[in-house]
Design an enzyme around this catalytic site. Structure first.
Site, PDB file in Angstrom:
ATOM      1  N   HIS A 197     -36.530 -28.108  -5.782  1.00  0.00           N
ATOM      2  CA  HIS A 197     -36.538 -26.655  -5.536  1.00  0.00           C
ATOM      3  C   HIS A 197     -35.228 -26.207  -4.917  1.00  0.00           C
ATOM      4  O   HIS A 197     -34.492 -26.988  -4.326  1.00  0.00           O
ATOM      5  CB  HIS A 197     -37.692 -26.282  -4.602  1.00  0.00           C
ATOM      6  CG  HIS A 197     -37.549 -26.848  -3.214  1.00  0.00           C
ATOM      7  ND1 HIS A 197     -37.798 -28.167  -2.911  1.00  0.00           N
ATOM      8  CD2 HIS A 197     -37.155 -26.282  -2.053  1.00  0.00           C
ATOM      9  CE1 HIS A 197     -37.582 -28.385  -1.629  1.00  0.00           C
ATOM     10  NE2 HIS A 197     -37.172 -27.248  -1.085  1.00  0.00           N
ATOM     11  N   ASP A 251     -34.160 -23.481  -2.042  1.00  0.00           N
ATOM     12  CA  ASP A 251     -34.937 -22.861  -0.965  1.00  0.00           C
ATOM     13  C   ASP A 251     -35.093 -21.353  -1.166  1.00  0.00           C
ATOM     14  O   ASP A 251     -34.135 -20.658  -1.530  1.00  0.00           O
ATOM     15  CB  ASP A 251     -34.270 -23.133   0.395  1.00  0.00           C
ATOM     16  CG  ASP A 251     -34.566 -24.536   0.883  1.00  0.00           C
ATOM     17  OD1 ASP A 251     -35.660 -25.050   0.600  1.00  0.00           O
ATOM     18  OD2 ASP A 251     -33.701 -25.136   1.539  1.00  0.00           O
ATOM     19  N   HIS A 281     -33.052 -29.485  -4.340  1.00  0.00           N
ATOM     20  CA  HIS A 281     -33.237 -30.711  -3.572  1.00  0.00           C
ATOM     21  C   HIS A 281     -34.707 -31.121  -3.567  1.00  0.00           C
ATOM     22  O   HIS A 281     -35.587 -30.327  -3.929  1.00  0.00           O
ATOM     23  CB  HIS A 281     -32.690 -30.569  -2.152  1.00  0.00           C
ATOM     24  CG  HIS A 281     -33.239 -29.397  -1.410  1.00  0.00           C
ATOM     25  ND1 HIS A 281     -32.771 -28.112  -1.589  1.00  0.00           N
ATOM     26  CD2 HIS A 281     -34.227 -29.300  -0.486  1.00  0.00           C
ATOM     27  CE1 HIS A 281     -33.444 -27.281  -0.817  1.00  0.00           C
ATOM     28  NE2 HIS A 281     -34.349 -27.975  -0.143  1.00  0.00           N
ATOM     29  N   ARG A 312     -33.973 -27.241  10.431  1.00  0.00           N
ATOM     30  CA  ARG A 312     -33.218 -26.617   9.329  1.00  0.00           C
ATOM     31  C   ARG A 312     -32.859 -25.167   9.638  1.00  0.00           C
ATOM     32  O   ARG A 312     -33.721 -24.364   9.980  1.00  0.00           O
ATOM     33  CB  ARG A 312     -34.045 -26.647   8.034  1.00  0.00           C
ATOM     34  CG  ARG A 312     -33.211 -26.231   6.824  1.00  0.00           C
ATOM     35  CD  ARG A 312     -34.063 -26.024   5.602  1.00  0.00           C
ATOM     36  NE  ARG A 312     -34.877 -24.835   5.726  1.00  0.00           N
ATOM     37  CZ  ARG A 312     -35.847 -24.503   4.877  1.00  0.00           C
ATOM     38  NH1 ARG A 312     -36.143 -25.278   3.873  1.00  0.00           N
ATOM     39  NH2 ARG A 312     -36.535 -23.401   5.052  1.00  0.00           N
TER      40      ARG A 312
HETATM   41  C1  SIN Z   1     -36.095 -28.653   2.486  1.00  0.00           C
HETATM   42  O1  SIN Z   1     -36.795 -28.775   1.486  1.00  0.00           O
HETATM   43  O2  SIN Z   1     -35.461 -27.615   2.709  1.00  0.00           O
HETATM   44  C2  SIN Z   1     -35.996 -29.793   3.481  1.00  0.00           C
HETATM   45  C3  SIN Z   1     -35.499 -31.038   2.862  1.00  0.00           C
HETATM   46  C4  SIN Z   1     -35.749 -32.263   3.718  1.00  0.00           C
HETATM   47  O3  SIN Z   1     -36.587 -32.227   4.625  1.00  0.00           O
HETATM   48  O4  SIN Z   1     -35.121 -33.281   3.466  1.00  0.00           O
END
Ligand code: SIN
Length: 280
Positions: free
Chosen positions: A96, A98, A256, A271
């Site tokens: 996806h 974000d 990602h 994040r």
């Molecule tokens: C995310 O999907 O934004 C986080 C990715 C992760 O936790 O590695």
């Protein structure tokens, strides 16, 4: 600063820099932004910085946003806590970009590892400009003007009780984005379809649809084909986390996937998502 490419298509590890220092230096942050545009995802090791420095570093690039489902650090709004210690509460193990369900999805994110599992829990990033470049020409022609509808309801909302799911959908109405977006800074064309896309908004034209089955399953087969491109290893880089490792990605041209192979060990990540523009 030392910059080492991690694959031929995406990702570089940057050493010899402190993000704490970069949080106080516009010149350093600008230099990092230049590297981000070039490599699409940057990795930094051993960044024992404070949460305030994490926020300040990300704020060089724009305002931060909270998440409607995943909570933020109460003392540092905009720092979303992706803290997993139970298999059932994972959302990140799907390719996806974000916030594609937002009208203006984040331009980038800065993710810092607080606690990593002893094994597993890697994250994979994908260069979606490369994925677009490699599409067959007939597919490129077919998707040139297509739009996708994107929603948070069928992903984050799916496991919620019905009332809560409907409230989530009401607060975050479905949005429409181009299937091929243009990067506002590099001008690259990017394949912009992922798991948040539910269907095409404008597929049903006389060229595409003669009979019902041209649309269903025709349109969903095309959408599945497009979303499956992110799984091609040649477009990917994979990163092994350690505490204090940081990844910064350009969310406009990447997808990602956080690999969910570590449970029951906990995995904790902070994040910062940096607000972006409307895709065009
Ligand atoms: C995310 O999907 O934004 C986080 C990715 C992760 O936790 O590695």
């Amino acid at each position: 600063m030392k910059v080492e490419k991690m694959t031929c298509t995406i990702g570089a590890e940057v050493s010899g820099v402190s993000l704490g220092e970069a949080s106080r230096s516009t010149a350093l942050a600008d230099e990092i932004k230049g590297l981000l545009l070039q490599h699409k995802v940057l990795f930094f090791r051993d960044q024992d910085i404070t949460r305030a420095e994490h926020v300040a570093f990300a704020r060089h690039f724009g305002e931060l946003e909270d998440h409607p489902v995943v909570g933020s650090d109460p003392e540092h709004p905009g720092l979303v806590q992706i803290y997993r210690n139970d298999k059932s509460d994972n959302f990140e193990n799907s390719f996806h970009t974000d916030g594609q369900w937002r009208e203006k999805p984040p331009m980038g994110c800065v993710l810092r590892c607080i606690e990593s599992p002893p094994v597993g829990g890697d994250t994979i990033w994908v260069n979606m400009a490369e994925a677009y470049r490699n599409l067959p020409e007939d597919i490129k022609a077919k998707i040139e003007n297509l739009k996708v509808k994107c929603s948070i309801e069928h992903s984050f909302g799916a496991s919620m009780p019905e009332e809560k799911r409907h409230a989530l959908a009401k607060a975050n109405p479905m949005v429409e984005h181009p299937v091929v977006r243009t990067h506002p800074e590099t001008g690259e064309k990017i394949l912009y379809a992922c798991g948040f896309a539910t269907h095409f908004a404008n597929y049903h034209t006389p060229d595409n649809v003669r009979y019902g089955q041209d649309k269903t399953p025709g349109a969903s087969m095309l959408l599945n084909y497009l979303t499956s491109q992110a799984a091609i290893p040649e477009y990917q880089v994979r990163f092994r986390w350690k505490p204090h490792s940081v990844a910064m990605w350009d969310n406009r041209c990447t997808q990602h996937y956080a690999v969910q192979d570590y449970w029951p060990a906990p995995r904790k990540m902070d994040r910062a998502a940096i607000m972006g523009d409307r895709p065009f």
